[in-house]
Write an enzyme that holds these catalytic residues in place. Structure first.
Site, PDB file in Angstrom:
ATOM      1  CG  HIS A  97      -5.330  -2.220   3.832  1.00 31.94           C
ATOM      2  ND1 HIS A  97      -6.167  -3.045   3.123  1.00 31.94           N
ATOM      3  CD2 HIS A  97      -5.578  -0.956   3.404  1.00 31.94           C
ATOM      4  CE1 HIS A  97      -6.883  -2.304   2.287  1.00 31.94           C
ATOM      5  NE2 HIS A  97      -6.559  -1.042   2.442  1.00 31.94           N
TER       6      HIS A  97
ATOM      7  CE1 TYR B 221      -4.322  -0.825  -0.486  1.00 36.40           C
ATOM      8  CE2 TYR B 221      -3.558  -2.784   0.664  1.00 36.40           C
ATOM      9  CZ  TYR B 221      -4.501  -2.144  -0.127  1.00 36.40           C
ATOM     10  OH  TYR B 221      -5.602  -2.826  -0.571  1.00 36.40           O
TER      11      TYR B 221
END
Length: 769
Positions: free
Chosen positions: A453, A298
């Site tokens: 996440h 990410y």
């Protein structure tokens, strides 16, 4: 550098209050003067940067690039590739369908394709001075303008923040960010009436929708918000809309911003409690080392909006000094991101991550180019750019291509490193140990949760040989943009398997994930570094502790990457200290072919599932066995190399060979194999093991070299609250000893321990010899 006073006053008027100006203007600022200054700002307070393009390009830069065409091979090749792509789209015609699909469906992919074309067409217009590209982009914008006002929310109701063009605001923010680059490039080509039409009916409503209408998306610390704030800020820069720029920088609650407050360098400063906006994401999501708390997958995704907005601010608002914000964390972050890759440039798949993502990604191409131009012109970045085979069509990409042409690239050298996590660098971290004489890399994760996440896997590790996974981190259960798999979104097994602790190479207590697998607990907790030492390439050690994964239990893991008989060896000591009896499982998720084990094992007669929850419901039991000796071994083959796990055995240990696949009706999980060392212990216990890489096998010559390994024995020589010690016996060398201090791990502490007839004395947290 300081913000000019007129800009500050105008900004304060926009946020609904007037500040005390610095210098000769004291006291409450008159509203009339504030309004006058706002008018000045709107009409030319930034006259020195009011020309277009102003985000990724400047007029002077465009002229320089035009003069260099035909003289910079990589830039020319990138330009030719983009021109062929855009010309093909022009020939097909513009399609802006009514949104309907999730990721992977036609309408989703068509609108995505459109926004990716926008900066490309804009760059071609600027570089080639060919009006065809400006007309194509203008007509596309006008088609979107004609449809946007009547667009309802996207019909797919899956997201916490539904978009209009896409099923989630995140993709809408992608659209606006890329559109900003395209609009900036053709701004001067458009008539005043066309700009007014687009800004009134499309761009400002779009920015308001992402921010004012969706605060749950815009006002958070997350890669989603980074895209949202960057998109709003960039369209604000193009339109010279100070209100949008400041909304992007400081979030929606801008009333808390003190316009006089600046840091030591005269740049931005975010006030306590100002927990949203672009700057808040810079502050909170990055550690001082540039590690992004959601992990490298990410980070790769978020770096583009971070950097492209920063580049726009550097060009259009140079007085803000954005590249120096938080001690230059953005440029540090790119170096960190590059270091979090294997030998093939693929990112370590920590947390929610898709395997195979690498520095060949478009976002990393842009990151490398911007870092090179904006930083110290690091010649190692040129080596990565050469592997990427393309550059961005802007001044950053041109600088990279020019210096590659001039032979300035230097080989990439990546050393062992320990990165802190958390805004202040105090929320655990991530260590990468690289063997000097052999292609072995150990990744040790003791970081914070990683926001939404994140996975529940404190003190987990993974092991690589060159670009080959040896012991793996699963990554995420998601098939990005593959419509057959849930529209390309996260699948249920991501929560039931990939996030759970048993999916990772770390210890599980009582078949329950760390923090009970609950985000509201895990997000508040992190591991603690005991020590890290990579000063001796022949013996590199990382040690960390987590005290909050389970009530009443402390986990301490020390991992050392050492050389034994000229082969790389990982020594793994995982110590458990608890106030009650528990069952402990330590999994090793290996890649490749199971070769052999010296543990007597038997397969169950009927299909057996290992557990009922926390990921165990997905595990099929393939074989069980009880080690009969003081050591137990398991060997496997992957990538043409042999690997052996040798573990010290305690009475009652059980080895469980398992495979993914249970309770997976849609076949969303890979059928990966693993070994679980299971132990029931009353209080404290030490899991001690050695993993060695050795030999090779060639399927062409069918030749096998050194398939059995060199470690003859591993024994626990001592273990208590003060010290843990193991002795490793090799077939070719004298025995090796690793002693770890469990209480005082300071670098200056002196220690003494007797093992058998030998007395060991040393300074620092460990001894290896």
């Amino acid at each position: 550098m300081e913000l000019d006073r007129s800009s500050l006053a105008a900004s304060a008027a926009l946020v609904g209050r007037a500040p005390r100006a610095a210098g000769d203007i004291a006291g409450p600022f008159p509203w009339v003067l504030a309004i006058l200054l706002l008018a000045v700002t709107a009409s030319g307070a930034h006259a020195e940067v009011a020309e277009h393009p102003r985000l990724a390009m400047s007029k002077a830069g465009v002229q320089l690039m035009r003069e260099g065409l035909g003289q910079t091979p990589l830039f020319d090749a990138s330009l030719a590739r983009v021109q062929a792509e855009v010309d093909a789209e022009i020939a097909l015609g513009i399609d802006t369908p009514v949104p309907h699909d999730l990721s992977g469906g036609y309408t989703h992919e068509r609108h995505k394709r459109n926004f990716l074309l926008m900066p490309k067409a804009g760059a071609l217009y600027q570089l080639l001075d060919d009006a065809r590209y400006a007309v194509f982009l203008r007509d596309m914008f006008l088609q979107y303008e004609a449809m946007y006002g009547a667009l309802p929310l996207h019909p797919q109701e899956r997201s916490y923040a539904r978009g209009k063009l896409f099923w989630q605001c995140l993709n809408d923010a992608n659209w606006l960010l890329y559109a900003s680059l395209g609009y900036d490039a053709i701004y001067d080509y458009l008539s005043a009436a066309e700009r007014e039409r687009l800004e009134t009916n499309l761009f400002r409503p779009f920015a308001d929708f992402l921010s004012l209408d969706n605060p749950q998306f815009f006002n958070r610390i997350h890669n989603h918000s980074t895209w949202g704030t960057a998109a709003v800020g960039m369209i604000g820069l193009v339109m010279d809309d100070e209100a949008l720029v400041r909304r992007a920088l400081y979030g929606l609650d801008v009333g808390k911003f003190d316009a006089e407050a600046r840091d030591n360098d005269g740049g931005f400063i975010r006030q306590p409690g100002q927990a949203a906006g672009f700057l808040a994401n810079l502050d909170e999501a990055f550690s001082p080392d540039g590690y992004y708390t959601e992990g490298p997958y990410y980070q790769r995704y978020a770096m583009y909006p971070f950097l492209i907005f920063a580049q726009g601010l550097a060009n259009a608002r140079p007085e803000l000094g954005i590249m120096g914000y938080k001690d230059g964390v953005l440029l540090k972050a790119i170096t960190t991101l590059i270091n979090l890759t294997d030998a093939d440039g693929e990112f370590f798949p920590l947390n929610d991550a898709q395997k195979g993502m690498s520095w060949l990604s478009e976002s990393v191409v842009a990151a490398v180019d911007i870092a090179y131009q904006s930083g110290a012109h690091d010649p190692q970045l040129l080596t990565i750019a050469r592997q990427q085979h393309r550059v961005t069509l802007d001044e950053a990409g041109f600088a990279v291509a020019r210096d590659l042409r001039d032979g300035l690239a230097e080989p990439l050298v990546r050393a062992s490193v320990n990165y802190t996590d958390g805004a202040q660098g105090t929320a655990g971290g991530l260590a990468v140990l690289r063997a000097p004489a052999a292609p072995l890399t150990l990744v040790f994760k003791y970081s914070a949760q990683g926001l939404s996440h994140g996975h529940y896997d404190k003190l987990a590790f993974s092991l690589y040989a060159e670009g080959q996974e040896v012991l793996q981190d699963y990554g995420m259960v998601r098939f990005v943009n593959i419509g057959q798999k849930g529209g390309g979104n996260y699948l249920p097994e991501n929560a039931s398997w990939a996030k759970q602790t048993i999916a990772h190479n770390t210890l599980v207590q009582d078949e329950t994930s760390h923090f009970e697998g609950r985000y509201e607990i895990g997000s508040q907790r992190h591991a603690e570094l005991a020590f890290f030492d990579a000063s001796d390439p022949a013996a590199q050690v990382i040690s960390a502790t987590v005290r909050t994964a389970y009530p009443g239990t402390v986990l301490r893991r020390t991992m050392a990457l050492v050389q034994v008989a000229e082969q790389p060896v990982v020594i793994d000591l995982l110590r458990v200290e608890s106030d009650a009896a528990h069952r402990y499982d330590l999994p090793f998720w290996f890649i490749g072919q199971h070769l052999t084990t010296d543990v007597p094992i038997a397969s169950p007669e009927a299909r057996e599932i290992l557990g009922v929850d926390h990921g165990y419901q997905h595990l099929l039991v393939e074989a069980r066995g009880a080690p009969a000796e003081a050591n137990a071994r398991f060997q496997w083959l992957v990538g043409g190399s042999f690997y052996t796990l040798t573990a010290a055995v305690q009475g009652g240990d059980e080895w469980v060979f398992t495979r993914l696949g249970a309770n997976d009706p849609a076949f969303n999980l890979r059928r990966d194999a693993g070994l679980i060392i299971r132990r029931d212990a009353d209080e404290s216990t030490l899991f001690a093991s050695v993993i060695e890489a050795h030999g090779h096998y060639s399927p062409v010559s069918e030749l096998t070299v050194d398939p059995m390994g060199r470690v003859a024995q591993l024994s626990v020589a001592h273990d208590d609250g003060q010290y843990s010690a193991v002795i490793l016996v090799s077939q070719d060398e004298p025995e090796h000893v690793l002693i770890v201090a469990n209480d005082d791990t300071s670098a200056t502490a002196t220690h003494s321990l007797t093992l058998g007839t030998q007395r060991f004395q040393w300074r620092g947290p460990y001894l290896y010899r």
